[in-house]
Every structure is written in C-alpha cells, then in structure tokens.
Design an enzyme around this catalytic site. Structure first.
Site, PDB file in Angstrom:
ATOM      1  CB  SER A  70       1.711   0.092   2.620  1.00 31.34           C
ATOM      2  OG  SER A  70       0.695  -0.407   3.456  1.00 31.34           O
TER       3      SER A  70
ATOM      4  NE  ARG B 145      -8.965   0.485   2.364  1.00 26.33           N
ATOM      5  CZ  ARG B 145      -8.718  -0.796   2.175  1.00 26.33           C
ATOM      6  NH1 ARG B 145      -9.694  -1.643   2.041  1.00 26.33           N
ATOM      7  NH2 ARG B 145      -7.470  -1.212   2.120  1.00 26.33           N
TER       8      ARG B 145
ATOM      9  CG  ASP C 111       0.436  -3.096   2.344  1.00 23.22           C
ATOM     10  OD1 ASP C 111       1.579  -3.370   2.731  1.00 23.22           O
ATOM     11  OD2 ASP C 111       0.171  -2.764   1.167  1.00 23.22           O
TER      12      ASP C 111
HETATM   13 MG    MG Z   1      -3.405  -1.263   0.055  1.00 23.64          MG
END
Ligand code: MG
Ligand code: ADP
Length: 463
Positions: free
Chosen positions: A147, A78, A200
C-alpha cells in the site's frame, strides 16, 4: 484568568480555521472530481496519480483453491491463507498472522525489509495445516498487497514511486517490489509466486465486491488514507492499451496526495508538513489519517503550553516529542464520557507524564480532539462525494434505482467511533436523503487481505 482566555483563544482560532461548512465540503468534492479527470487524462496531469491497476475483473465468487496474501502498508504486516470453495462454498477456511515491523527496518535497506517479510511468510507457510489443500504439483500463489504508490507494469509487477506513512528506504524507489520480494523468497527457497500486486484499496474493493455486487469503490482510513474505484475504461484517456473485455478498469487514486486551495491549512498543519519525511506531499492524508491526527493535537497542545501555560510554567518535556501522542490516544480521550474525564487524565499521565490537570484543561483537550477528528472525518466524506460525482452516482436518475456501495476499511474507521459516525453522517448530509437512501458505506473487514488472495486466484498462472 488571562491564561484561560489565551488557551480558549488558541482553541477557537484553530477551530475556526478547521471549519468545514457544507459549502466548503462541496468545493472540496468538486475539486476532487476535477483532479480525477485531470489525472485520468494524462500521466502527471494532476496531484492525483489515478494509477491504472491492471485489475479489469473483480472477483465473481467462482474462485477455488488455496491462496496466500501478504499485506504490507503500515506499521504491521499480515500474512494470510485462504481456502476458496467456489460459488457454493465461498471462503472455506482462512488463517492469518500479524507481524509488526521493527522501526529501523522502515528506514533501512530494501534487502533487510524484504528479507524480514519473506522470513515471516516462510514461517507462516511452514505452519500450513489441516483444511488447506495445495494443488498437487503446483506452486503456491500469493496476492501481494503493497500500500504505497506503485507504477504498475502488469497485474503482477510494479515499481515503487515513493514511500509514505513513515517509510523511507531510498534503494526501493524505482524498483519492482515484486522482484524485491521474489529475490528474498528465493534466498529462503520459498517456492511461491506472486500473481497479483495490488494495494489495500484495490484489495478492499475486490474483497468488498466478492461479498456484494454493488460495491463500486473502496476507501482506506488507517495509518494513511487512499481510495480506489471502478472506472469505465473508455473514460481513461491516458490508457493506450487494448480496452479490457469487461469495459472496466480499477483505478488507484492515491487520494492522499490530493490538495486544493479549499483545504485551508492551519499553522500546525504547515509545521507538521514541513517537519515530515515528505514535505509538500500527501496533504489530504496529513489532514485525515491516523498517522497524523494525534500529532496535530500535540502541536496545538504545545502552543497552549507555551503561550497559555496550561500545564504549568514549563512545557512538559514529553509533550515536545513529535508523534508521541498517537491517534488511538486522542481517540480514547475524545470518547471519554466520565464526569471528571479520567481517561483524559490517565492518557496525559501515561503518555505525556503530565499530572494534576484541572477539569477545565481536560475539557479543552477533549474539544481539541473533536476539532481535529471532525475536520478529518468531514473531509473524508467530501472525498467520497467526489468519487460518486465522477461516476454520476451523486444524483437520483429518473426511473433508475442504482445502488452504490463504498467498502471502507482501516484502523481509524474501525476503531475511532466518533470519526466514523461523523464521516457517515456528513456523507448523508452532502447527498441528501433521497440519494443517501441508495448509497451505502460498508465495513469490509480485512477486505484487503482476502481481496488480494482472491485476485491472486483470478490471475493464477494455472488458469
Ligand atoms: Mg492496512
Ligand atoms: P495500516 O493503515 O497501517 O495498514 P490499520 O488499517 O490497522 O493499519 O490502521 C492502523 C491505524 O489506525 C493506526 O495507525 C491508528 O492511526 C489507527 N487506529 C488504530 N486504533 C485506533 C483507535 N483505537 N482509535 C483511533 N485510531 C486508531
């Protein structure tokens, strides 16, 4: 008939091995606390890496300006921009875009992956419109949520230790991931600087703290699973740097790699692990997270198809394909409340090309999904108890009312209702009413994206 007896026997034996009575969960929590101590004591002291994040200050609410974030950690990534307005105006405006990562890039070259990411970012930046105000003459700044396990070398740099969650790109391991991204951005002449590299869990912790001062830990339950929390700096023996002014340091536990003899693995778990991209690693993650729950269910179904012929005389070919049955499918089947289990029937048909199942078979499948999800959810709760214990927040202290909030995020937590409620109820059960009254689990929606942007702001080169 014998067939049913055999199928039920397979289910009951599996259920038995997956059992998580409260006593066992306490042992898991205690083991987690012990490993946390060991991982903080020395580098390589535990399966828990307990990585130092270099985040020693969490957002206060004073952050101001336009900041970007990029969140890479699973199947999608994202990009996000946010206009921060300080204490009074908070998040003035935000926009994001989600891009799925072509599977071949997850196992290809580092350059191809980062080029792809930088291109999507450049496109998103080019679409910046009304309501976003870049500071004149200043570079745009980005918080990079990455992450995967990273050995952090500063707040804005760190080398990849290993890939997880289905990524496997050898030439990134050991490299500075900010360097890789920066190279790709420079090729595109995208004038932007990464001022914070987090994962994250840390993003979610930061995002959670921005909204609620009592947030002390963050847990991700998504494709993978991990946790981060705020530790007292003097309780980190392996930290030889200056003690931060705040006296605190955020620790990225990498709890997906936790393992303990108290996690009794079934034959299916052993097989899943052996066939995985990272055998012997991320055992806790392989019991809990969204990448694996559907696959565990599939493995048990294969056994039932082979040994109890629940789908007829032959094993349906599709059922033999690893990872074809995804956790969203098993979740949908698990939640099926129709009297004839039509969701189960339709998933079997659509995903596995299995039709004409009996209601009895479909009931077994729902029970199987329940066993797998319940174990994962209860073990997650035990992990959270481990963190609360480490912080001394698992008891009520006389005359002291300390509220503890754990920020939760991830698709598994968000969308798998039975998983979420089981996890939350188990945590309450473990804590007891009195302590549970001061411990809260809060959904931090897209905390990791906003959190990374907030950390980019608080570590801006212009401060
Ligand atoms: Mg995630
Ligand atoms: P990531 O962990 O990749 O950053 P998310 O936090 O969005 O991404 O989590 C995505 C994961 O959540 C999926 O891989 C899947 O395992 C799980 N998930 C998504 N939707 C559902 C659902 N409806 N039911 C159960 N699990 C789901």
């Amino acid at each position: 008939s014998g067939k049913w007896a055999r199928a039920m026997a397979i289910l009951r034996e599996f259920e038995d091995k997956c059992g998580t009575p409260i006593g066992k969960l306490r042992q898991v929590a205690d083991a987690m606390t012990v490993e946390m101590h060991a991982g903080l004591a020395s580098e390589g002291g535990s399966k828990l890496k307990m990585l130092i994040s270099y985040v020693d200050n969490l957002p206060t609410g004073d952050e101001k300006g336009l900041f970007y974030a990029l969140d890479l950690g699973g199947t999608n990534f994202r990009v996000l921009r946010v206009q921060l307005g300080g204490k009074e105006n908070r998040v003035v405006k935000q926009e994001f875009e989600e891009v799925s990562i072509p599977p071949h890039l997850m196992v290809g070259s580092s350059e191809a992956l980062f080029d792809f990411i930088a291109q999507a970012l450049a496109k998103f930046v080019a679409e910046e419109g009304e309501g976003f105000h870049p500071a004149p003459g200043r570079q745009r700044e980005l918080g990079f949520t990455f992450s995967f396990p990273v050995r952090q070398t500063s707040i804005s740099s760190g080398t990849l230790i290993k890939w997880t969650k289905g990524f496997s790109i050898e030439d990134t391991v050991g490299e500075d991931v900010v360097g890789e991204l920066t190279k790709a951005m420079e090729k595109l002449k995208l004038d932007m600087r990464v001022t914070a590299l987090v994962n994250d869990t840390i993003g979610t912790l930061a995002g959670g703290r921005y909204h609620d001062n009592d947030v002390i830990a963050a847990v991700i339950l998504g494709t993978g699973t991990n946790a981060a929390y705020v530790e007292r700096a003097h309780a980190i023996p392996k930290w030889h740097g200056l003690l931060p002014k705040s006296g605190e340091m955020v620790i990225n536990m990498e709890w997906g790699n936790f393992r303990s003899s108290h996690l009794s693995l079934t034959e299916y778990d052993h097989a899943l692990d052996a066939e995985s991209l990272n055998p012997g690693e991320q055992i806790f993650e392989k019991l809990i997270s969204g990448m694996y729950l559907g696959e565990i269910v599939r493995k048990v179904l294969v056994k039932m198809a082979e040994e109890a012929a629940i789908f007829g005389d032959t094993v349906p070919p599709k059922l033999k394909i690893p990872f074809i049955l995804r956790t969203p499918h098993t979740s949908a089947m698990h939640h099926d409340t129709s009297p004839d289990l039509k969701v189960v029937a339709s998933k079997l048909k659509d995903v596995l090309e299995i039709s004409n199942t009996s209601l009895k078979t479909r009931k077994i499948i729902v029970e199987l999904c329940d066993v797998v999800a319940t174990r994962g959810a209860r073990l997650s709760a035990a992990g959270i108890l481990g963190i609360l214990k480490k912080l001394g927040r698992d008891t009520v202290r006389v005359g002291e009312k300390q509220k503890s909030v754990v920020a939760l995020d991830g698709g598994l937590y968000e969308h798998y209702t039975k998983f979420r409620t089981t996890m939350e109820n188990t945590l309450k059960e473990l804590l007891g009413d009195e302590v549970a009254a001061n411990v809260f689990v809060e959904h931090s929606n897209d905390g990791s994206g906003i959190g990374a942007a907030l950390l980019a702001a608080s570590h801006s080169q212009y401060l």
